[in-house]
Design a protein around this motif. Structure first.
Motif, mmCIF file in Angstrom:
data_model
loop_
_atom_site.group_PDB
_atom_site.id
_atom_site.type_symbol
_atom_site.label_atom_id
_atom_site.label_comp_id
_atom_site.label_asym_id
_atom_site.label_seq_id
_atom_site.Cartn_x
_atom_site.Cartn_y
_atom_site.Cartn_z
ATOM 1 N N THR A 109 -6.015 3.706 -9.248
ATOM 2 C CA THR A 109 -6.184 5.114 -9.627
ATOM 3 C C THR A 109 -5.699 5.376 -11.042
ATOM 4 O O THR A 109 -6.371 6.045 -11.842
ATOM 5 N N VAL A 110 -4.538 4.841 -11.365
ATOM 6 C CA VAL A 110 -3.991 5.023 -12.713
ATOM 7 C C VAL A 110 -4.888 4.347 -13.749
ATOM 8 O O VAL A 110 -5.111 4.884 -14.843
ATOM 9 N N ALA A 111 -5.435 3.177 -13.410
ATOM 10 C CA ALA A 111 -6.293 2.460 -14.358
ATOM 11 C C ALA A 111 -7.558 3.252 -14.657
ATOM 12 O O ALA A 111 -7.996 3.327 -15.813
ATOM 13 N N VAL A 112 -8.169 3.856 -13.618
ATOM 14 C CA VAL A 112 -9.381 4.662 -13.846
ATOM 15 C C VAL A 112 -9.059 5.883 -14.692
ATOM 16 O O VAL A 112 -9.800 6.247 -15.612
ATOM 17 N N TRP A 113 -7.924 6.534 -14.405
ATOM 18 C CA TRP A 113 -7.538 7.718 -15.178
ATOM 19 C C TRP A 113 -7.287 7.363 -16.641
ATOM 20 O O TRP A 113 -7.745 8.059 -17.553
ATOM 21 N N ALA A 132 -14.816 -2.625 -12.345
ATOM 22 C CA ALA A 132 -13.957 -3.580 -13.052
ATOM 23 C C ALA A 132 -12.562 -3.635 -12.429
ATOM 24 O O ALA A 132 -12.032 -4.716 -12.127
ATOM 25 N N ALA A 133 -11.958 -2.452 -12.220
ATOM 26 C CA ALA A 133 -10.618 -2.438 -11.639
ATOM 27 C C ALA A 133 -10.629 -2.929 -10.195
ATOM 28 O O ALA A 133 -9.672 -3.562 -9.735
ATOM 29 N N GLY A 134 -11.707 -2.647 -9.456
ATOM 30 C CA GLY A 134 -11.811 -3.123 -8.082
ATOM 31 C C GLY A 134 -11.844 -4.636 -8.004
ATOM 32 O O GLY A 134 -11.213 -5.238 -7.124
ATOM 33 N N LEU A 135 -12.604 -5.264 -8.911
ATOM 34 C CA LEU A 135 -12.641 -6.732 -8.932
ATOM 35 C C LEU A 135 -11.253 -7.310 -9.223
ATOM 36 O O LEU A 135 -10.820 -8.286 -8.588
ATOM 37 N N VAL A 136 -10.543 -6.705 -10.182
ATOM 38 C CA VAL A 136 -9.191 -7.181 -10.497
ATOM 39 C C VAL A 136 -8.270 -7.001 -9.289
ATOM 40 O O VAL A 136 -7.447 -7.874 -8.970
ATOM 41 N N THR A 137 -8.428 -5.870 -8.583
ATOM 42 C CA THR A 137 -7.602 -5.609 -7.404
ATOM 43 C C THR A 137 -7.862 -6.632 -6.305
ATOM 44 O O THR A 137 -6.928 -7.127 -5.653
ATOM 45 N N GLY A 190 -1.076 -1.109 -1.073
ATOM 46 C CA GLY A 190 -0.716 0.236 -1.512
ATOM 47 C C GLY A 190 -0.435 0.287 -3.000
ATOM 48 O O GLY A 190 -0.877 1.200 -3.707
ATOM 49 N N VAL A 191 0.320 -0.693 -3.478
ATOM 50 C CA VAL A 191 0.615 -0.752 -4.917
ATOM 51 C C VAL A 191 -0.671 -0.914 -5.724
ATOM 52 O O VAL A 191 -0.860 -0.302 -6.779
ATOM 53 N N ALA A 192 -1.610 -1.754 -5.198
ATOM 54 C CA ALA A 192 -2.866 -1.996 -5.916
ATOM 55 C C ALA A 192 -3.714 -0.723 -5.987
ATOM 56 O O ALA A 192 -4.349 -0.453 -7.016
ATOM 57 N N ALA A 221 3.597 -7.426 4.296
ATOM 58 C CA ALA A 221 3.677 -7.664 2.848
ATOM 59 C C ALA A 221 2.359 -7.364 2.164
ATOM 60 O O ALA A 221 2.316 -6.765 1.081
ATOM 61 N N VAL A 222 1.251 -7.770 2.830
ATOM 62 C CA VAL A 222 -0.066 -7.515 2.235
ATOM 63 C C VAL A 222 -0.343 -6.020 2.169
ATOM 64 O O VAL A 222 -0.927 -5.511 1.199
ATOM 65 N N ALA A 223 0.087 -5.256 3.211
ATOM 66 C CA ALA A 223 -0.113 -3.804 3.193
ATOM 67 C C ALA A 223 0.654 -3.169 2.043
ATOM 68 O O ALA A 223 0.160 -2.246 1.369
ATOM 69 N N THR A 224 1.843 -3.646 1.792
ATOM 70 C CA THR A 224 2.630 -3.126 0.667
ATOM 71 C C THR A 224 1.937 -3.406 -0.664
ATOM 72 O O THR A 224 1.818 -2.535 -1.536
#
Length: 404
Positions: A127-131, A12-17, A120-122, A114-117
């Motif tokens: 990780t925080v979303a899964v936790w 789920a979080a991967g699709l949102v990312t 990284g944020v995503a 910009a995309v790399a930044t």
């Protein structure tokens, strides 16, 4: 269960990312393209302003060279007399006094930085979303662990209402099962005790028959039936398990065949016995004797009196095979015959199930085949005592309808 939740959250979080990255990349690229187009418009406007004042070729050429688009060779001017100043032949952007200013659009590089930044944020957000996503499931996981560790005892848990309802249902089903088992034991005990009275009368009648082979067989059968009733009553009482029992298959079969071979002689039935060497299995003598009697009783009950019967015991490679076959008509539906309570001959249908349970208790199997005598052949494979081998796979019985 925790791994299933983790995978679900990652999906789920991967699709949102992915959607977030695609949207951010598109917006960043669109912004860069818009800024480049605006810069070209400003350069074209500077050249157009000079053309509005003077059409001198040198002045216009100098202005083109001072613009970014001109320095890159993307801006050109066609004067009213057809003279082209500057390089490039892009689309017209402005027209002043008959002169036309044209700009070739700049190539917009993809904004990898910009995309790399954003990526990284995503990843950090993922990780925080899964936790954080695991936290609401903690009561569910705790309740499921309680359910898993409550086998054989009453379930007590607190958690989601659905799991509490499931625990209550499990407790109710367990109590109902215990009641049914208790009633069944009481019924079996009652029936067994009632059998003792007619057995006592039969024993007295058998004693009154005097001597002779027929009278001896009747007395032997009555004594054996009395022992079986006693074993049933004893099995209904809680007993201490002293340890695993073992017995020699050849000895037990030999002892039981003394009765069944005499019965075969009375019917004029040929009886073949091949016992081989001693072969020990992790079963009590009474349990194995019950298996032999169940199989032979099926043969004598469901085959013609003249049909031959054969019994053999073979020990090989950690397995002990007991084979009982007959010269009858065979089994019309082997699948049904090997299910508890099913019988095509008017019996209880428990004989083969008793044999199957005994074989599987040692890690073995039961096979129902067409035998060499023309009728059915029941082949039991017992795991040999003190033999380290893997259980037969599959442990469920196998069926053959045709000839071997």
């Amino acid at each position: 269960m925790r791994s299933v939740i983790t995978r679900s959250l990652l999906v789920a979080a991967g699709l949102v990312t992915v959607v977030f990255l695609a949207t951010a990349g598109f917006l960043v690229f669109s912004r860069a393209a818009a800024e480049a187009a605006a810069a070209d418009q400003r350069d074209a406007a500077v050249v157009a302003a000079v053309l509005a004042v003077s059409a001198d070729a040198d002045a216009v050429r100098g202005t083109i060279a001072r613009t970014v688009a001109g320095a890159e060779g993307r801006l050109s001017v066609v004067l009213a007399d057809g003279t082209r100043l500057g390089a490039g032949g892009g689309s017209a952007v402005a027209s002043v006094g008959g002169a036309v200013v044209s700009v070739v659009p700049a190539a917009v590089p993809f904004p990898f930085g910009a995309v790399a930044t954003v990526l990284g944020v995503a990843l950090v957000a993922l990780t925080v979303a899964v936790w954080l996503g695991h936290r609401p499931f903690t009561p569910v996981l705790v309740a499921l662990r309680v359910l898993a560790s409550s086998a054989g005892r009453r379930v007590r848990l607190t958690g989601p209402r659905e799991l509490e309802a499931l625990a209550a249902s499990i407790n109710s089903a367990s109590e109902r099962t215990s009641q049914l088992v208790a009633k069944e034991r009481e019924m079996i005990a009652d029936v067994s005790h009632r059998l003792r009275t007619p057995l006592a009368a039969l024993r007295l009648d058998a004693d009154a028959l005097g001597s002779g082979p027929v009278a001896d067989r009747i007395r032997s059968a009555v004594i054996a039936l009395g022992h079986d009733v006693d074993r049933i009553i004893q099995s209904l009482q809680p007993v201490e398990i002293a340890g695993p029992s073992t017995c020699d298959v050849a000895s037990v079969v030999e002892a039981r065949m003394k009765f069944w071979s005499a019965h075969a002689d009375d019917q004029g039935r040929m009886c073949e016995i091949d016992l081989g060497e001693p072969a020990w299995v992790p079963l009590s003598p009474d349990a194995l004797a019950a298996v032999v009697d169940a199989l032979l009783e099926n043969v004598f009950r469901h085959t013609p009196a003249a049909a031959p019967v054969g019994v053999s015991v073979v020990r090989h490679a950690g397995w002990v095979t007991l084979v009982v076959e007959d010269g009858g008509t065979g089994v019309a539906d082997p699948s049904s015959a090997l299910h508890r309570g099913s019988s095509g001959g008017g019996s209880t249908g428990l004989g083969l199930d008793i044999a199957r349970a005994a074989a599987e208790a040692t890690g073995g199997t039961i096979h129902l085949e067409r035998g060499r005598l023309g009728g059915a052949r029941v082949r039991l494979r017992f795991g040999e005592a003190n033999s380290h081998h893997e259980p037969a796979s599959p442990r469920a019985w196998r069926l053959w309808r045709g000839h071997p």
